[in-house]
Design a protein around this motif. Structure first.
Motif, mmCIF file in Angstrom:
data_model
loop_
_atom_site.group_PDB
_atom_site.id
_atom_site.type_symbol
_atom_site.label_atom_id
_atom_site.label_comp_id
_atom_site.label_asym_id
_atom_site.label_seq_id
_atom_site.Cartn_x
_atom_site.Cartn_y
_atom_site.Cartn_z
ATOM 1 N N ALA A 315 0.813 -1.221 0.000
ATOM 2 C CA ALA A 315 0.000 0.000 0.000
ATOM 3 C C ALA A 315 0.845 1.269 0.000
ATOM 4 C CB ALA A 315 -0.920 -0.002 1.224
ATOM 5 N N LEU A 316 2.134 1.139 0.292
ATOM 6 C CA LEU A 316 3.023 2.293 0.339
ATOM 7 C C LEU A 316 3.432 2.783 -1.049
ATOM 8 C CD1 LEU A 316 5.048 4.242 1.758
ATOM 9 C CD2 LEU A 316 6.633 2.313 1.917
ATOM 10 N N ILE A 317 3.445 1.894 -2.049
ATOM 11 C CA ILE A 317 4.045 2.196 -3.355
ATOM 12 C C ILE A 317 3.482 3.451 -4.022
ATOM 13 C CG2 ILE A 317 4.397 1.316 -5.699
ATOM 14 C CD1 ILE A 317 4.615 -1.477 -4.491
ATOM 15 N N PRO A 318 2.162 3.666 -4.057
ATOM 16 C CA PRO A 318 1.662 4.875 -4.731
ATOM 17 C C PRO A 318 2.114 6.183 -4.078
ATOM 18 C CG PRO A 318 -0.096 3.266 -4.423
ATOM 19 C CD PRO A 318 1.060 2.792 -3.621
ATOM 20 N N TYR A 319 2.460 6.143 -2.802
ATOM 21 C CA TYR A 319 2.865 7.366 -2.113
ATOM 22 C C TYR A 319 4.334 7.734 -2.359
ATOM 23 C CZ TYR A 319 -1.363 6.362 0.616
ATOM 24 O OH TYR A 319 -2.647 6.096 0.999
ATOM 25 N N LEU A 320 5.159 6.758 -2.767
ATOM 26 C CA LEU A 320 6.608 6.965 -2.813
ATOM 27 C C LEU A 320 7.046 8.122 -3.722
ATOM 28 C CD1 LEU A 320 8.285 3.439 -2.712
ATOM 29 C CD2 LEU A 320 8.367 5.258 -1.000
ATOM 30 N N PRO A 321 6.549 8.240 -4.969
ATOM 31 C CA PRO A 321 7.011 9.343 -5.817
ATOM 32 C C PRO A 321 6.722 10.713 -5.213
ATOM 33 C CG PRO A 321 5.866 7.691 -7.118
ATOM 34 C CD PRO A 321 5.614 7.344 -5.686
ATOM 35 N N TRP A 322 5.584 10.840 -4.550
ATOM 36 C CA TRP A 322 5.230 12.124 -3.953
ATOM 37 C C TRP A 322 6.091 12.411 -2.726
ATOM 38 C CZ3 TRP A 322 2.252 14.991 -6.961
ATOM 39 C CH2 TRP A 322 1.482 14.332 -7.922
ATOM 40 N N LEU A 323 6.414 11.379 -1.965
ATOM 41 C CA LEU A 323 7.329 11.566 -0.844
ATOM 42 C C LEU A 323 8.737 11.895 -1.341
ATOM 43 C CD1 LEU A 323 6.158 8.645 1.477
ATOM 44 C CD2 LEU A 323 5.985 11.097 1.972
ATOM 45 N N LEU A 325 9.396 13.634 -4.085
ATOM 46 C CA LEU A 325 9.355 15.057 -4.433
ATOM 47 C C LEU A 325 9.438 15.920 -3.183
ATOM 48 C CD1 LEU A 325 8.923 17.414 -6.372
ATOM 49 C CD2 LEU A 325 6.449 17.036 -6.180
ATOM 50 N N LEU A 326 8.703 15.530 -2.144
ATOM 51 C CA LEU A 326 8.721 16.274 -0.886
ATOM 52 C C LEU A 326 10.140 16.388 -0.342
ATOM 53 C CD1 LEU A 326 7.317 17.534 1.608
ATOM 54 C CD2 LEU A 326 6.973 15.195 2.455
ATOM 55 N N ASN A 327 10.872 15.287 -0.323
ATOM 56 C CA ASN A 327 12.212 15.298 0.241
ATOM 57 C C ASN A 327 13.248 15.854 -0.715
ATOM 58 O OD1 ASN A 327 11.839 14.219 2.959
ATOM 59 N ND2 ASN A 327 11.093 12.397 1.914
ATOM 60 N N ALA A 328 12.967 15.847 -2.017
ATOM 61 C CA ALA A 328 13.840 16.543 -2.966
ATOM 62 C C ALA A 328 13.814 18.042 -2.698
ATOM 63 C CB ALA A 328 13.401 16.242 -4.399
ATOM 64 N N LEU A 329 12.634 18.577 -2.451
ATOM 65 C CA LEU A 329 12.524 20.002 -2.109
ATOM 66 C C LEU A 329 13.291 20.309 -0.828
ATOM 67 C CD1 LEU A 329 8.747 20.475 -2.954
ATOM 68 C CD2 LEU A 329 10.667 21.527 -4.165
ATOM 69 N N ARG A 330 13.287 19.356 0.094
ATOM 70 C CA ARG A 330 14.041 19.543 1.346
ATOM 71 C C ARG A 330 15.540 19.604 1.082
ATOM 72 N NH1 ARG A 330 14.815 20.513 5.947
ATOM 73 N NH2 ARG A 330 12.750 21.380 5.839
ATOM 74 N N ILE A 378 0.539 16.068 -0.085
ATOM 75 C CA ILE A 378 0.427 17.203 -1.026
ATOM 76 C C ILE A 378 0.510 18.523 -0.273
ATOM 77 C CG2 ILE A 378 -1.075 18.360 -2.672
ATOM 78 C CD1 ILE A 378 0.232 15.796 -3.699
ATOM 79 N N ILE A 379 -0.144 18.607 0.861
ATOM 80 C CA ILE A 379 -0.085 19.830 1.670
ATOM 81 C C ILE A 379 1.363 20.111 2.098
ATOM 82 C CG2 ILE A 379 -0.772 20.866 3.871
ATOM 83 C CD1 ILE A 379 -3.451 19.318 3.548
ATOM 84 N N ALA A 380 2.081 19.062 2.486
ATOM 85 C CA ALA A 380 3.483 19.226 2.890
ATOM 86 C C ALA A 380 4.345 19.679 1.718
ATOM 87 C CB ALA A 380 4.016 17.918 3.463
ATOM 88 N N MET A 385 7.743 23.772 -1.008
ATOM 89 C CA MET A 385 7.999 24.576 -2.204
ATOM 90 C C MET A 385 8.058 26.057 -1.865
ATOM 91 S SD MET A 385 5.984 24.353 -5.851
ATOM 92 C CE MET A 385 6.147 22.562 -5.782
ATOM 93 N N LEU A 386 7.118 26.511 -1.062
ATOM 94 C CA LEU A 386 7.142 27.904 -0.622
ATOM 95 C C LEU A 386 8.401 28.185 0.199
ATOM 96 C CD1 LEU A 386 3.392 28.382 0.408
ATOM 97 C CD2 LEU A 386 4.545 29.334 -1.601
ATOM 98 N N GLY A 387 8.783 27.240 1.044
ATOM 99 C CA GLY A 387 9.974 27.411 1.860
ATOM 100 C C GLY A 387 11.231 27.519 1.028
#
Length: 478
Positions: A315-323, A325-330, A378-380, A385-387
């Protein structure tokens, strides 16, 4: 210098990879719910560590008097005091913490966990001070050895305690080995003093870092706390493992960049042309690091979950690309933070992290209203991105770095990330190396090459074997 960079990167990569394997092994051995409970230990440790995170290890590198034995003894004494206070806080708050996370029956485990900050308080600061002379072996060894030992002992511990207690004892062992290795690689005798002047100076330097540490706690643990409290331990386990798979490479790249570039930037802080060049190199390297992370998760994230963690984490697989992206921005933001830190602008990272933390109440409200993990992620992403945009502005207006040479790399990297996420969204299954994924990887690879080609300063830095040419000197190849 190139050898130093390779040592840092390989050392940080190796230690983080070993800890990564440890977490995967524990997740494979115990139930999903137990792994969620184990994740609460990391949350608790982050809570107590943030209360004393004033950047003492950065001060001994950045400060002109950092080689002074008296200064080092004062910083070590302050660090030891912080360890005692952190341990006491975790011990006495074990009850409220366990009740808030919905697992009151394991309050005893948080009390035992208080051993970790206490032991870490005895770390010898030579592993940080020697970075001033570009000696990174002690630092790398102090990260790698504890990781290896704690990972090697996972199976024996599991045979005795086949549940979340595996993580508890692994964390304690890791802290003990860290303290021991730091002393083994020291060149000076270990001395501690409680010098009011040094503590005042450290607080003056580090109070923005302390506030930023509080914000970072929200960044790294905020969504986990919310998800664990509102959705339960199994959903927390999925999110925690998703962060492990995507955040671990981020931390490797960010810590390597900070350890490698901070001493160089600090030495060049009074030479504007040199500092400008190194600042662009640092920020472009962070862009490349984030792009590599998203590309790697796009190709290998699904197979990794299938073959390493098994079907219980599918169940984790669909979330991985978005996570990813989140950590790439970090990791993008980490480059800006290193540049600012070199000139003692310790508030920059704090300000940019406020935007991510500001999204936590929105995420909490979304979960209460019936949203799922997608909404939280998505909210994160919007907050990060703003940060990052704010971090770039602060580097320009407060630090004085001209950002013109960042525009093209930002555009090409942005196109790469957008296409990769769009390609991921078009896939209809979670099958590893599906046909749409294989076809879509070709333009992803081309966009990655284009992004690297646009980073002229970074390529020039590598071409010159990590000995930079200042802007004021004419480059015959330009």
């Amino acid at each position: 210098m190139l050898k130093s960079a390779l040592l840092l990167l390989s050392g940080n990569a190796s230690s983080s990879a070993v800890l990564f394997i440890r977490n995967l092994l524990i997740a494979r051995l115990i139930s999903v719910e137990d792994y969620g409970i184990a994740a609460t230990f990391a949350i608790s440790m982050g809570a107590v560590e943030m209360l004393g995170a004033i950047g003492l290890q950065h001060l001994i590198i950045q400060d002109d008097d950092g080689d002074n034995p008296k200064k080092q003894a004062g910083l070590q004494g302050f660090h030891l005091l912080r360890g005692f206070l952190s341990a006491a806080i975790l011990f006495f708050l074990s009850g409220p913490i366990s009740r808030f996370m919905g697992v009151p029956e394991i309050a005893w485990a948080f009390q035992v966990l208080a051993i970790v900050p206490l032991v870490r308080g005895f770390v010898h600061f030579d592993i940080y001070r020697l970075q001033r002379q570009m000696e990174f072996l002690p630092l790398v060894s102090s990260a790698l050895a504890p990781a290896l030992v704690s990972t090697a002992l996972v199976w024996p511990i599991y045979l005795v305690f086949p549940n979340y207690r595996v993580m508890l004892f692994a964390l304690i062992i890791q802290a003990v080995i860290l303290a021991g290795v730091s002393h083994a690689f020291s060149k000076r005798a270990y001395r501690v003093t409680l010098d009011r002047g040094i503590m005042t100076e450290a607080i003056s330097f580090g109070w923005p870092l302390l506030l930023n540490s509080i914000l970072l706690f929200g960044v790294f643990q905020g969504e986990k706390i919310i998800v664990g409290r509102e959705l339960g331990m199994e959903q927390l386990a999925l999110l925690a493992m998703g962060f492990t798979l995507t955040l671990t490479p981020t931390l490797i790249l960010a810590s390597s960049a900070r350890s490698f570039f901070l001493p160089q930037l600090s030495r060049a802080k009074n030479a504007q042309h040199d500092f400008q060049y190194l600042s662009i190199v640092t920020m472009q390297s962070s862009l490349l690091n984030g792009a590599l992370l998203v590309t790697a998760i796009f190709l290998f994230g699904g197979p990794l979950v299938h073959f390493v963690l098994g079907p219980k984490y599918s169940a984790l697989i669909p979330y991985l690309p978005w996570l990813a992206l989140l950590n790439a921005l970090r990791v993008f933001k980490a480059g800006c933070a290193v540049v600012a830190l070199a000139k003692a602008h310790t508030t920059n990272a704090m300000i940019s992290n406020m935007f991510r933390v500001a999204t936590l109440p929105i995420s909490w409200f979304a979960l209460i209203s019936g949203a799922d993990l997608y909404a939280v992620i998505i909210i994160a992403i919007v907050g990060e991105m703003l940060g990052y945009l704010v971090a770039l502005a602060l580097v320009h207006y407060k630090v004085g770095v001209i950002l013109g040479r960042m525009i093209l790399p930002l555009i090409t990297t942005g196109v790469l990330l957008t296409y990769t996420l769009a390609q991921t969204s078009l896939e209809e299954s979670n099958i590893p190396f599906s046909l749409p994924q294989i076809i879509g990887f070709v333009p992803v690879a081309l966009l990655l090459i284009l992004s690297l080609y646009s980073m002229y300063e970074f390529r020039r830095y590598i071409k010159n074997h990590s000995t930079f040419i200042p802007f004021k000197q004419k480059d015959p190849n330009s």
